[in-house]
Write a protein that holds these residues in place. Structure first.
Motif, short mmCIF file in Angstrom:
data_model
loop_
_atom_site.label_atom_id
_atom_site.label_comp_id
_atom_site.label_asym_id
_atom_site.label_seq_id
_atom_site.Cartn_x
_atom_site.Cartn_y
_atom_site.Cartn_z
N ILE A 327 31.23 -68.72 -2.83
CA ILE A 327 32.08 -68.03 -3.43
C ILE A 327 32.29 -66.56 -2.75
O ILE A 327 33.00 -65.74 -2.55
CB ILE A 327 32.07 -67.80 -4.96
CG1 ILE A 327 32.33 -69.47 -5.48
CG2 ILE A 327 33.21 -66.90 -5.75
CD1 ILE A 327 32.17 -69.54 -6.95
N PHE A 328 30.95 -66.20 -2.68
CA PHE A 328 30.65 -64.79 -1.99
C PHE A 328 31.18 -64.83 -0.56
O PHE A 328 31.91 -64.01 -0.47
CB PHE A 328 29.20 -64.38 -1.97
CG PHE A 328 28.66 -63.20 -1.38
CD1 PHE A 328 28.86 -62.10 -1.68
CD2 PHE A 328 28.36 -63.39 0.07
CE1 PHE A 328 28.58 -60.86 -0.92
CE2 PHE A 328 27.96 -62.36 0.85
CZ PHE A 328 28.16 -61.00 0.31
N PHE A 329 31.09 -65.68 -0.04
CA PHE A 329 31.48 -65.63 1.51
C PHE A 329 33.24 -65.83 1.36
O PHE A 329 33.62 -65.15 2.39
CB PHE A 329 30.88 -66.78 2.50
CG PHE A 329 29.23 -66.40 2.61
CD1 PHE A 329 29.18 -65.35 3.29
CD2 PHE A 329 28.38 -67.34 2.01
CE1 PHE A 329 27.74 -65.23 3.83
CE2 PHE A 329 27.05 -67.02 2.33
CZ PHE A 329 26.68 -65.72 3.34
N VAL A 330 33.64 -66.73 0.63
CA VAL A 330 34.88 -66.59 0.49
C VAL A 330 35.58 -65.28 0.19
O VAL A 330 36.42 -64.73 0.87
CB VAL A 330 35.39 -67.78 -0.49
CG1 VAL A 330 37.07 -67.66 -0.53
CG2 VAL A 330 35.03 -69.27 0.04
N ALA A 331 35.08 -64.46 -1.07
CA ALA A 331 35.24 -63.38 -1.19
C ALA A 331 35.21 -62.15 -0.23
O ALA A 331 36.07 -61.28 -0.37
CB ALA A 331 34.71 -62.90 -2.68
N SER A 332 34.22 -62.44 0.74
CA SER A 332 33.96 -61.52 1.91
C SER A 332 34.76 -62.05 2.99
O SER A 332 34.12 -61.88 4.16
CB SER A 332 32.61 -61.60 2.04
OG SER A 332 31.81 -60.97 0.88
N SER A 333 35.96 -62.83 2.86
CA SER A 333 36.52 -63.43 4.09
C SER A 333 36.97 -62.39 5.13
O SER A 333 37.22 -62.62 6.37
CB SER A 333 37.84 -64.14 3.29
OG SER A 333 38.70 -63.12 2.36
N TYR A 334 37.33 -61.11 4.59
CA TYR A 334 37.56 -60.16 5.49
C TYR A 334 36.63 -60.08 6.68
O TYR A 334 37.09 -59.77 8.00
CB TYR A 334 38.03 -58.83 5.00
CG TYR A 334 36.85 -58.12 4.29
CD1 TYR A 334 35.94 -57.34 5.12
CD2 TYR A 334 36.36 -58.48 3.06
CE1 TYR A 334 34.92 -56.56 4.49
CE2 TYR A 334 35.36 -57.93 2.41
CZ TYR A 334 34.40 -56.83 3.17
OH TYR A 334 33.45 -56.35 2.63
N MET A 335 35.46 -60.28 6.33
CA MET A 335 34.13 -60.09 7.23
C MET A 335 34.23 -61.43 8.25
O MET A 335 34.25 -61.24 9.45
CB MET A 335 32.93 -60.01 6.70
CG MET A 335 32.65 -58.88 5.73
SD MET A 335 31.33 -59.13 4.87
CE MET A 335 30.13 -59.61 5.93
#
Length: 348
Positions: A327-335
């Motif tokens: 979920i963290f990586f999805v939420a940081s999808s802009y990266m």
């Protein structure tokens, strides 16, 4: 090299991979074997027909709760109250299941419809407050989760039963269970609700992408002022969106009440079906097909985690960490999007 559609598909896939890799690193740090850990997780989800049945059984309400969150989000709303709407749907389906004596062709559809209507009614309240008074739906839906929890407990104890902590089992004519499915999957709790969940995904896709009403709902979500200027009824569409979202959540409750358990008991806390639906919708990019695959992943992780302590000595809490990392990586999808686009430019 990559279209925007391809990038949107790659982001959740890369997020899952990064989450699993991060989980493997954490296992190594704490002295566990990640290969054995993930092998045990796979075995616990798909090792035999029983585990497969249990995985698909858990996927069923996850699809519907994910659709509830995704539908609201696609129309510009954030429905945090899916958990409460699940409770209301669960209660309504069981109530109809134990209180009415009718043939299955009438009884089962009636119980399912009652669940959808109960969830829809619970979604109508924050929708109305948002549309007419401008009250933010996040605050209202969070509070209504607690109202639903304690209201359902009171009704189970004082209305459906005489002071008992759980209701009777629903009548066979209102059950989603199937003996042949149970025997096929070594007596797992898999039931016909999976077909309803998949049907719900189709309904969401068709409604939002192939109908005029769906176009209005999405338009209001994108820009309320422009939609109003174009002659659309913004208030009506906001209410309708929350009602439909609540209906999906109510159906998720029916999957538990008529399928998995066949009754409703007094709850000390939340089931987390609704809260996990937020993560499912996020990982599924708020699309119907994405929600199905995200629900399958979450069901796999949740059921497979039960095998990890016995087969690999890995604590089940590690799977929760992996889910949180995904979920963290999805939420940081802009990266992730930035890296993909950078790779795209370098590849030209």
């Amino acid at each position: 090299m990559f279209s925007n559609r391809t990038v949107n598909i790659l982001i959740p896939i890369i997020s899952v991979i990064l989450g699993l890799l991060s989980g493997a690193i954490i296992m190594l740090i704490f002295g566990y074997n990640p290969v054995e850990g993930y092998a045990a997780l796979w075995k616990g989800s798909y090792g035999d027909l029983f585990f497969l049945g249990e995985t698909l059984r858990l996927v069923t309400p996850y699809i519907l709760s994910g659709l509830a969150v995704a539908f609201a989000f696609r129309t510009g709303l954030f429905n945090i109250g899916v958990e409460g709407q699940v409770f209301m749907g669960w209660l309504a389906s069981v109530w109809v299941g134990v209180a009415i004596d009718a043939p299955m062709i009438i009884h089962l559809p009636l119980a399912i419809i009652a669940a959808a209507l109960a969830g829809a009614a619970w979604g109508f309240i924050p929708g109305l407050l948002k549309a007419k008074l401008g009250v933010h739906e996040v605050i209202v839906t969070i509070m209504m989760n607690y109202i639903a929890l304690y209201t359902c407990n009171a009704i189970v104890r004082n209305v459906i039963t005489d002071g008992q902590d759980r209701t009777d089992r629903v009548a066979d004519s209102a059950s989603l269970g199937a003996e042949w499915l149970s025997q096929l999957t070594y007596f797992s709790r898999l039931h016909y609700g999976l077909l309803i969940a998949l049907g719900g995904a189709f309904v969401m896709w068709f409604l939002l992408n192939k109908t005029t009403r769906g176009f209005e709902l999405r338009s209001v979500g994108f820009n309320q002022n422009a939609s109003s200027y174009a002659g659309m009824n913004v208030s009506r569409n906001i209410i309708l969106s929350m009602v439909i979202s609540g209906g999906f959540a109510g159906l998720a409750g029916a999957m538990e009440g008529l399928g998995t358990f066949g009754y409703m008991s007094v709850k000390a806390g939340f089931t987390n079906i609704g809260f996990d639906g937020i993560a499912v919708a996020l990982l599924g990019a708020n699309t119907a097909i994405g929600v199905i695959f995200a629900a399958l992943l979450f069901g796999t992780l949740k059921i497979g985690a039960l095998e990890m302590p016995t087969s690999a000595g890995v604590p089940t809490e590690l799977v929760e960490i992996v889910i949180a990392l995904i979920i963290f990586f999805v939420a940081s999808s802009y990266m992730i999007r930035w890296f993909i686009l950078k790779f795209k430019k370098e590849g030209k």
